[in-house]
Design a protein around this motif. Sequence first.
Motif, PDB file in Angstrom:
ATOM      1  N   ASN A 179      -0.515  -5.395 -16.702  1.00 53.82           N
ATOM      2  CA  ASN A 179      -0.044  -5.809 -15.395  1.00 53.82           C
ATOM      3  C   ASN A 179       0.551  -4.620 -14.654  1.00 53.82           C
ATOM      4  OD1 ASN A 179      -0.617  -8.613 -15.633  1.00 53.82           O
ATOM      5  ND2 ASN A 179       1.166  -8.845 -16.953  1.00 53.82           N
ATOM      6  N   LEU A 180       0.319  -4.564 -13.348  1.00 55.21           N
ATOM      7  CA  LEU A 180       0.935  -3.490 -12.567  1.00 55.21           C
ATOM      8  C   LEU A 180       2.426  -3.722 -12.437  1.00 55.21           C
ATOM      9  CD1 LEU A 180       0.673  -0.924 -10.889  1.00 55.21           C
ATOM     10  CD2 LEU A 180       0.257  -2.361  -8.890  1.00 55.21           C
ATOM     11  N   CYS A 181       2.813  -4.905 -12.027  1.00 55.43           N
ATOM     12  CA  CYS A 181       4.224  -5.202 -11.806  1.00 55.43           C
ATOM     13  C   CYS A 181       4.538  -6.583 -12.370  1.00 55.43           C
ATOM     14  CB  CYS A 181       4.559  -5.144 -10.311  1.00 55.43           C
ATOM     15  SG  CYS A 181       4.299  -3.504  -9.603  1.00 55.43           S
ATOM     16  N   GLU A 182       5.325  -6.618 -13.407  1.00 59.74           N
ATOM     17  CA  GLU A 182       5.610  -7.865 -14.100  1.00 59.74           C
ATOM     18  C   GLU A 182       6.339  -8.868 -13.220  1.00 59.74           C
ATOM     19  OE1 GLU A 182       4.454  -8.515 -16.973  1.00 59.74           O
ATOM     20  OE2 GLU A 182       3.884  -6.568 -17.781  1.00 59.74           O
ATOM     21  N   LYS A 183       7.163  -8.388 -12.285  1.00 56.29           N
ATOM     22  CA  LYS A 183       7.970  -9.295 -11.460  1.00 56.29           C
ATOM     23  C   LYS A 183       7.334  -9.578 -10.110  1.00 56.29           C
ATOM     24  CE  LYS A 183      12.300  -7.836 -13.642  1.00 56.29           C
ATOM     25  NZ  LYS A 183      13.649  -7.243 -13.425  1.00 56.29           N
ATOM     26  N   ASN A 184       6.066  -9.227  -9.962  1.00 54.80           N
ATOM     27  CA  ASN A 184       5.297  -9.513  -8.749  1.00 54.80           C
ATOM     28  C   ASN A 184       5.748  -8.728  -7.530  1.00 54.80           C
ATOM     29  OD1 ASN A 184       3.653 -11.418 -10.071  1.00 54.80           O
ATOM     30  ND2 ASN A 184       5.184 -13.019  -9.777  1.00 54.80           N
TER      31      ASN A 184
ATOM     32  N   ASP B  69       6.454  -1.877  -6.871  1.00 53.07           N
ATOM     33  CA  ASP B  69       7.482  -0.848  -6.755  1.00 53.07           C
ATOM     34  C   ASP B  69       6.875   0.485  -7.165  1.00 53.07           C
ATOM     35  OD1 ASP B  69      10.511   0.020  -6.837  1.00 53.07           O
ATOM     36  OD2 ASP B  69       9.639   0.650  -8.760  1.00 53.07           O
ATOM     37  N   ARG B  70       7.159   1.536  -6.395  1.00 52.46           N
ATOM     38  CA  ARG B  70       6.507   2.834  -6.643  1.00 52.46           C
ATOM     39  C   ARG B  70       6.822   3.393  -8.018  1.00 52.46           C
ATOM     40  NH1 ARG B  70       8.781   6.020  -1.591  1.00 52.46           N
ATOM     41  NH2 ARG B  70       8.238   3.986  -0.712  1.00 52.46           N
ATOM     42  N   GLU B  71       8.029   3.162  -8.501  1.00 47.19           N
ATOM     43  CA  GLU B  71       8.387   3.676  -9.835  1.00 47.19           C
ATOM     44  C   GLU B  71       7.576   2.956 -10.910  1.00 47.19           C
ATOM     45  OE1 GLU B  71      10.165   6.281 -10.094  1.00 47.19           O
ATOM     46  OE2 GLU B  71      10.776   6.308  -7.990  1.00 47.19           O
TER      47      GLU B  71
ATOM     48  N   LEU C 168       0.825  -1.213   0.000  1.00 46.67           N
ATOM     49  CA  LEU C 168       0.000   0.000   0.000  1.00 46.67           C
ATOM     50  C   LEU C 168       0.857   1.260   0.000  1.00 46.67           C
ATOM     51  CD1 LEU C 168      -2.890  -1.029   2.435  1.00 46.67           C
ATOM     52  CD2 LEU C 168      -2.858  -1.073  -0.062  1.00 46.67           C
ATOM     53  N   GLU C 169       1.967   1.230   0.700  1.00 48.08           N
ATOM     54  CA  GLU C 169       2.874   2.391   0.704  1.00 48.08           C
ATOM     55  C   GLU C 169       3.468   2.632  -0.675  1.00 48.08           C
ATOM     56  OE1 GLU C 169       5.706   1.569   3.731  1.00 48.08           O
ATOM     57  OE2 GLU C 169       4.329   2.033   5.387  1.00 48.08           O
ATOM     58  N   GLU C 170       3.873   1.552  -1.365  1.00 46.67           N
ATOM     59  CA  GLU C 170       4.434   1.695  -2.712  1.00 46.67           C
ATOM     60  C   GLU C 170       3.379   2.221  -3.688  1.00 46.67           C
ATOM     61  OE1 GLU C 170       7.783   1.201  -3.647  1.00 46.67           O
ATOM     62  OE2 GLU C 170       7.877   1.281  -1.449  1.00 46.67           O
ATOM     63  N   ILE C 171       2.145   1.728  -3.568  1.00 47.04           N
ATOM     64  CA  ILE C 171       1.062   2.215  -4.431  1.00 47.04           C
ATOM     65  C   ILE C 171       0.777   3.678  -4.131  1.00 47.04           C
ATOM     66  CG2 ILE C 171      -1.418   2.009  -4.914  1.00 47.04           C
ATOM     67  CD1 ILE C 171      -1.079  -1.027  -4.522  1.00 47.04           C
ATOM     68  N   ALA C 172       0.729   4.036  -2.863  1.00 49.65           N
ATOM     69  CA  ALA C 172       0.469   5.426  -2.478  1.00 49.65           C
ATOM     70  C   ALA C 172       1.518   6.366  -3.062  1.00 49.65           C
ATOM     71  CB  ALA C 172       0.440   5.543  -0.950  1.00 49.65           C
TER      72      ALA C 172
ATOM     73  N   LEU D 218      -3.583  -6.004 -10.407  1.00 53.33           N
ATOM     74  CA  LEU D 218      -2.762  -6.441  -9.283  1.00 53.33           C
ATOM     75  C   LEU D 218      -3.519  -7.534  -8.524  1.00 53.33           C
ATOM     76  CD1 LEU D 218      -0.224  -6.148  -7.499  1.00 53.33           C
ATOM     77  CD2 LEU D 218      -1.492  -4.468  -6.144  1.00 53.33           C
ATOM     78  N   PRO D 219      -3.491  -8.775  -9.035  1.00 54.17           N
ATOM     79  CA  PRO D 219      -4.207  -9.857  -8.352  1.00 54.17           C
ATOM     80  C   PRO D 219      -3.587 -10.138  -6.993  1.00 54.17           C
ATOM     81  CG  PRO D 219      -2.831 -10.722 -10.130  1.00 54.17           C
ATOM     82  CD  PRO D 219      -2.790  -9.235 -10.251  1.00 54.17           C
ATOM     83  N   LEU D 220      -4.460 -10.454  -6.025  1.00 49.62           N
ATOM     84  CA  LEU D 220      -4.004 -10.705  -4.665  1.00 49.62           C
ATOM     85  C   LEU D 220      -4.297 -12.121  -4.196  1.00 49.62           C
ATOM     86  CD1 LEU D 220      -5.248  -7.386  -2.989  1.00 49.62           C
ATOM     87  CD2 LEU D 220      -2.926  -7.903  -3.774  1.00 49.62           C
ATOM     88  N   LEU D 221      -5.379 -12.719  -4.674  1.00 46.84           N
ATOM     89  CA  LEU D 221      -5.844 -13.955  -4.071  1.00 46.84           C
ATOM     90  C   LEU D 221      -6.720 -14.745  -5.039  1.00 46.84           C
ATOM     91  CD1 LEU D 221      -5.834 -15.370  -1.204  1.00 46.84           C
ATOM     92  CD2 LEU D 221      -8.017 -14.232  -0.785  1.00 46.84           C
ATOM     93  N   THR D 222      -6.847 -16.006  -4.788  1.00 46.61           N
ATOM     94  CA  THR D 222      -7.761 -16.973  -5.400  1.00 46.61           C
ATOM     95  C   THR D 222      -7.853 -16.821  -6.930  1.00 46.61           C
ATOM     96  OG1 THR D 222      -9.976 -17.942  -5.242  1.00 46.61           O
ATOM     97  CG2 THR D 222      -9.809 -15.584  -4.767  1.00 46.61           C
ATOM     98  N   ASP D 223      -9.069 -16.613  -7.497  1.00 42.47           N
ATOM     99  CA  ASP D 223      -9.261 -16.603  -8.944  1.00 42.47           C
ATOM    100  C   ASP D 223      -8.651 -15.385  -9.622  1.00 42.47           C
ATOM    101  OD1 ASP D 223     -11.317 -15.093  -7.563  1.00 42.47           O
ATOM    102  OD2 ASP D 223     -12.295 -14.833  -9.498  1.00 42.47           O
ATOM    103  N   GLN D 224      -8.202 -14.414  -8.856  1.00 42.79           N
ATOM    104  CA  GLN D 224      -7.771 -13.134  -9.425  1.00 42.79           C
ATOM    105  C   GLN D 224      -6.574 -13.280 -10.363  1.00 42.79           C
ATOM    106  OE1 GLN D 224      -7.261 -10.814  -5.845  1.00 42.79           O
ATOM    107  NE2 GLN D 224      -9.373 -11.248  -5.215  1.00 42.79           N
ATOM    108  N   PHE D 225      -5.711 -14.268 -10.132  1.00 44.18           N
ATOM    109  CA  PHE D 225      -4.556 -14.481 -11.006  1.00 44.18           C
ATOM    110  C   PHE D 225      -5.006 -15.024 -12.360  1.00 44.18           C
ATOM    111  CE2 PHE D 225      -3.029 -14.556  -6.693  1.00 44.18           C
ATOM    112  CZ  PHE D 225      -1.845 -13.821  -6.757  1.00 44.18           C
TER     113      PHE D 225
END
Length: 502
Positions: free
Chosen positions: A434-439, A442-444, A327-331, A412-419
């Motif tokens: 995808n938000l972050c390719e390497k899972n 990162d804020r950048e 959440l901090e990185e997203i913020a 940004l999948p977090l759980l269960t079917d989201q992936f």
Amino acid sequence: MLIVSKSQQDPYITHTTQGVYANQTGMADQITKNPHAIFIPLPLQGHLIPSVHLAVKLASKGFTITFINTESVHHSITNSSSSSNLFEEACKSGLDIRYATVSDGLPVEFDRSLNHDQFMECLFHVFSAHVDKLVGSLVKDDPSIGCLIADSFCVWPLMISKKYKLVNISFWTEPALVLNLYHHLDLLKKNGHYDPLDKFDDAIDYIPGVGSGSIKPTDLMSYLQATNTNTILHRIIHKALFQNTKSADIIICNTIQELEPYTISTLNQTQPFYAIGPIFPNDFTKELVSTSLWCELDCTRWLDNKPPGSVLYVSFGSYAHTSKHVLEEIACGLLQSEVSFVWVLRPDLVSSTDTNALPVGFEDQVKDQGLIVPWCNQKAVISHQSVGGFLTHCGWNSILESIWCGVPMICLPLLTDQFTNRKLVVDDWKIGINLCEKNLVDREEVTKKVKELMMQEKSNELRTEVKKVKRTLQDALATGGSSHRNLDHFVSQVILKTNQVK
């Protein structure tokens, strides 16, 4: 247990009884002719929403519906909406929907979010006894009840439908692809892609009905990627999805035939499977029935002051949790992007005991750029003309709503079917990134992807594609469309099977 039924004296009387169900006087002939279904959703927000809308849709097709919520869900909804009869407005429009509540085995005040596994254990071991007692009472008092519609994640429908001679209808609230993968756990296990997951890089190309022919292990549902498969959730999956749904008389699914044709064709080879989605109210933003477990803040005035397509909507749904670091990185990434945003920050997103998830001073820094709310009416926000993108956890309801509004997504999948849902959005339909390719969030990378979605050339490509998929959804629901036809076929099958059982 709360029972709500119609009455000649007062059509909206609430009766609190111990297993007594009052039928509508003078309705015997109509009830005999029309299917009467008991409808029981899984007591989670994401499953409740399409269940309520489907109940209303079936009632509009002539069904009599007895809808059963858990006491805990009922308590949360009535606290947020100040209505004791959830279906009151629907009944005023002439629909025959009765309403009852049942215990899930835990006190109403119990913190189910904080004690998730204990809650799931109760749904596995205890909930069925309470459902059994209530269903038995309902069927005894009203022999016209002929079928049971239950969420596919429930572990007891086969047992209860057999006991009371009800047509067993399984309601799958996620994409057909996800159910198809669960139904092939034996093949995944045999090939080293589940329990344990030994092959992390090999494409999974042996599952029948996977649209693109293969799927990566990282696109499997989170429970199938887990190293520990002895959890309560895995036991629920094995009993409910690998065993129970395969024995259902009919499966209905909140998906669209044209979006998952190969998967649906494969599922139809073993049992009747009807794609009837997207399951939305007739008026997308105006609902006859309240389904929110939290009070909704109105974001309209803030959005009205923003240019069309300029606002990013950010929400990670009602169920999944994440870390403070994420959440901090997203913020920080949102702040650096300088893009306007509405961020739904659920109080228990990290934990119900840790509700201070944002960096110190963040809200002051973004007071002119962003609006942060604990909960809102997502349909009202995402359909607003100022919203041009959605940073989402890839919950299935959120994806369908985003498509319906023509809004492309950052995933940004977090759980269960989201992936697995993310795979459909990004790889198959090409309406998100995808938000972050390497899972690793990162804020950048957040800043880069937000700008890409909202401002750059990629944005135009995504908007073109999402408009095409939106048209697919609209056509499916239109008269003569695939979902419209499938719903009619489903209703005909229920009438036929109910008469056979009775």
